[in-house]
Design a protein around this motif. Structure first.
Motif, PDB file in Angstrom:
ATOM      1  N   SER A  40       0.856  -1.184   0.000  1.00 35.23           N
ATOM      2  CA  SER A  40       0.000   0.000   0.000  1.00 35.23           C
ATOM      3  C   SER A  40       0.892   1.233   0.000  1.00 35.23           C
ATOM      4  O   SER A  40       1.848   1.307   0.775  1.00 35.23           O
ATOM      5  N   VAL A  41       0.596   2.198  -0.887  1.00 33.26           N
ATOM      6  CA  VAL A  41       1.408   3.412  -1.001  1.00 33.26           C
ATOM      7  C   VAL A  41       0.492   4.634  -0.896  1.00 33.26           C
ATOM      8  O   VAL A  41      -0.507   4.731  -1.611  1.00 33.26           O
ATOM      9  N   THR A  42       0.864   5.537  -0.004  1.00 36.22           N
ATOM     10  CA  THR A  42       0.101   6.768   0.182  1.00 36.22           C
ATOM     11  C   THR A  42       1.048   7.954   0.081  1.00 36.22           C
ATOM     12  O   THR A  42       2.134   7.940   0.667  1.00 36.22           O
ATOM     13  N   PHE A  43       0.645   8.963  -0.653  1.00 41.67           N
ATOM     14  CA  PHE A  43       1.395  10.214  -0.757  1.00 41.67           C
ATOM     15  C   PHE A  43       0.687  11.256   0.087  1.00 41.67           C
ATOM     16  O   PHE A  43      -0.532  11.414  -0.018  1.00 41.67           O
ATOM     17  N   VAL A  44       1.446  11.943   0.927  1.00 37.74           N
ATOM     18  CA  VAL A  44       0.864  12.930   1.835  1.00 37.74           C
ATOM     19  C   VAL A  44       1.691  14.206   1.819  1.00 37.74           C
ATOM     20  O   VAL A  44       2.794  14.243   1.287  1.00 37.74           O
ATOM     21  N   GLY A  45       1.145  15.220   2.465  1.00 42.65           N
ATOM     22  CA  GLY A  45       1.852  16.485   2.623  1.00 42.65           C
ATOM     23  C   GLY A  45       2.702  16.483   3.885  1.00 42.65           C
ATOM     24  O   GLY A  45       2.689  15.533   4.677  1.00 42.65           O
ATOM     25  N   VAL A  65       9.809   9.612   4.246  1.00 43.18           N
ATOM     26  CA  VAL A  65       9.050   8.382   4.032  1.00 43.18           C
ATOM     27  C   VAL A  65       8.923   7.621   5.346  1.00 43.18           C
ATOM     28  O   VAL A  65       9.819   7.675   6.187  1.00 43.18           O
ATOM     29  N   LEU A  66       7.801   6.960   5.501  1.00 44.72           N
ATOM     30  CA  LEU A  66       7.580   6.077   6.647  1.00 44.72           C
ATOM     31  C   LEU A  66       7.184   4.706   6.129  1.00 44.72           C
ATOM     32  O   LEU A  66       6.472   4.594   5.124  1.00 44.72           O
ATOM     33  N   SER A  67       7.641   3.689   6.835  1.00 46.22           N
ATOM     34  CA  SER A  67       7.346   2.303   6.465  1.00 46.22           C
ATOM     35  C   SER A  67       6.614   1.634   7.619  1.00 46.22           C
ATOM     36  O   SER A  67       7.016   1.773   8.779  1.00 46.22           O
ATOM     37  N   PHE A  68       5.585   0.891   7.278  1.00 46.23           N
ATOM     38  CA  PHE A  68       4.815   0.157   8.272  1.00 46.23           C
ATOM     39  C   PHE A  68       4.736  -1.303   7.831  1.00 46.23           C
ATOM     40  O   PHE A  68       3.800  -1.707   7.143  1.00 46.23           O
ATOM     41  N   PRO A  82      -1.538 -14.888  -0.928  1.00 44.99           N
ATOM     42  CA  PRO A  82      -1.289 -13.451  -1.115  1.00 44.99           C
ATOM     43  C   PRO A  82      -0.473 -12.902   0.044  1.00 44.99           C
ATOM     44  O   PRO A  82      -0.592 -13.359   1.176  1.00 44.99           O
ATOM     45  N   LEU A  83       0.337 -11.917  -0.271  1.00 43.07           N
ATOM     46  CA  LEU A  83       1.268 -11.403   0.718  1.00 43.07           C
ATOM     47  C   LEU A  83       1.299  -9.876   0.674  1.00 43.07           C
ATOM     48  O   LEU A  83       1.845  -9.285  -0.255  1.00 43.07           O
ATOM     49  N   CYS A  84       0.684  -9.232   1.659  1.00 34.25           N
ATOM     50  CA  CYS A  84       0.767  -7.772   1.782  1.00 34.25           C
ATOM     51  C   CYS A  84       1.961  -7.470   2.675  1.00 34.25           C
ATOM     52  O   CYS A  84       1.980  -7.838   3.844  1.00 34.25           O
ATOM     53  N   LEU A  85       2.981  -6.834   2.090  1.00 36.43           N
ATOM     54  CA  LEU A  85       4.204  -6.551   2.845  1.00 36.43           C
ATOM     55  C   LEU A  85       4.031  -5.418   3.843  1.00 36.43           C
ATOM     56  O   LEU A  85       4.743  -5.355   4.836  1.00 36.43           O
ATOM     57  N   GLY A  86       3.102  -4.496   3.575  1.00 35.70           N
ATOM     58  CA  GLY A  86       2.882  -3.391   4.493  1.00 35.70           C
ATOM     59  C   GLY A  86       2.524  -2.112   3.773  1.00 35.70           C
ATOM     60  O   GLY A  86       2.085  -2.134   2.622  1.00 35.70           O
ATOM     61  N   ASP A  87       2.738  -1.008   4.472  1.00 35.46           N
ATOM     62  CA  ASP A  87       2.344   0.309   3.983  1.00 35.46           C
ATOM     63  C   ASP A  87       3.547   1.233   3.882  1.00 35.46           C
ATOM     64  O   ASP A  87       4.412   1.234   4.758  1.00 35.46           O
ATOM     65  N   VAL A  88       3.538   2.045   2.830  1.00 37.04           N
ATOM     66  CA  VAL A  88       4.564   3.052   2.594  1.00 37.04           C
ATOM     67  C   VAL A  88       3.857   4.408   2.515  1.00 37.04           C
ATOM     68  O   VAL A  88       2.860   4.535   1.803  1.00 37.04           O
ATOM     69  N   VAL A  89       4.373   5.379   3.248  1.00 39.84           N
ATOM     70  CA  VAL A  89       3.829   6.737   3.208  1.00 39.84           C
ATOM     71  C   VAL A  89       4.960   7.672   2.777  1.00 39.84           C
ATOM     72  O   VAL A  89       5.976   7.759   3.464  1.00 39.84           O
TER      73      VAL A  89
END
Length: 150
Positions: A40-45, A65-68, A82-89
């Motif tokens: 999952s990738v999210t772009f934020v301010g 950047v933050l990794s979860f 299926p394999l969700c590795l995590g979240d990237v912001v």
């Protein structure tokens, strides 16, 4: 590899394609099948990433950047399914500032931040100098292979 973007800010198709290429290379090099993985990738301010950094890392400052990660180590990954590795912001504002500071394209910086975060999702860290060198070598190897050299 599937990249799941939040709908607020989706990068252009060139960046998305480079992120997918980089992700597949990095994951494959770790012995994981990219066909079964997602991130999952999210772009934020700046203010949103500052708040996330304060909440999750107790650091009240803007970061790039933050990794979860979903797993602590690559050895913890299930062998099937299926394999969700995590979240990237990723902070778009910070990425653009850093691209300017480093003298390379915004595309390269955004993709690099994704690759950096991906290696965190795979259990790599850079707290010790030897870990940092290993992680940087892996990151730059992926970036070179997709044609986004420093």
């Amino acid at each position: 590899m599937e990249l799941i973007f939040s709908e607020e800010q989706i990068p252009n198709s060139v960046i998305i394609e480079k992120m997918k290429q980089a992700g597949e290379i990095g994951i494959r090099e770790e012995g994981v099948d990219p066909e079964r993985t997602s991130v999952s990738v999210t772009f934020v301010g700046a203010e949103e990433i500052r708040e996330l950094n304060r909440i999750y890392r107790q650091k009240d400052k803007v970061t790039d950047v933050l990794s979860f990660p979903q797993f602590d180590r690559i050895s913890d990954l299930p062998e099937e399914g299926p394999l969700c590795l995590g979240d990237v912001v990723i902070c778009t504002e910070q990425a653009l500032l850093q691209a300017d500071d480093f003298g390379h394209s915004p595309e390269r910086e955004i993709v690099y931040l994704f690759v950096h975060s991906l290696f965190h999702l795979l259990g790599y860290d850079h707290m010790e100098e030897d870990e940092k060198e290993d992680m940087r070598r892996r990151e730059e190897g992926v970036m070179d292979r997709i044609g986004l050299v420093r």
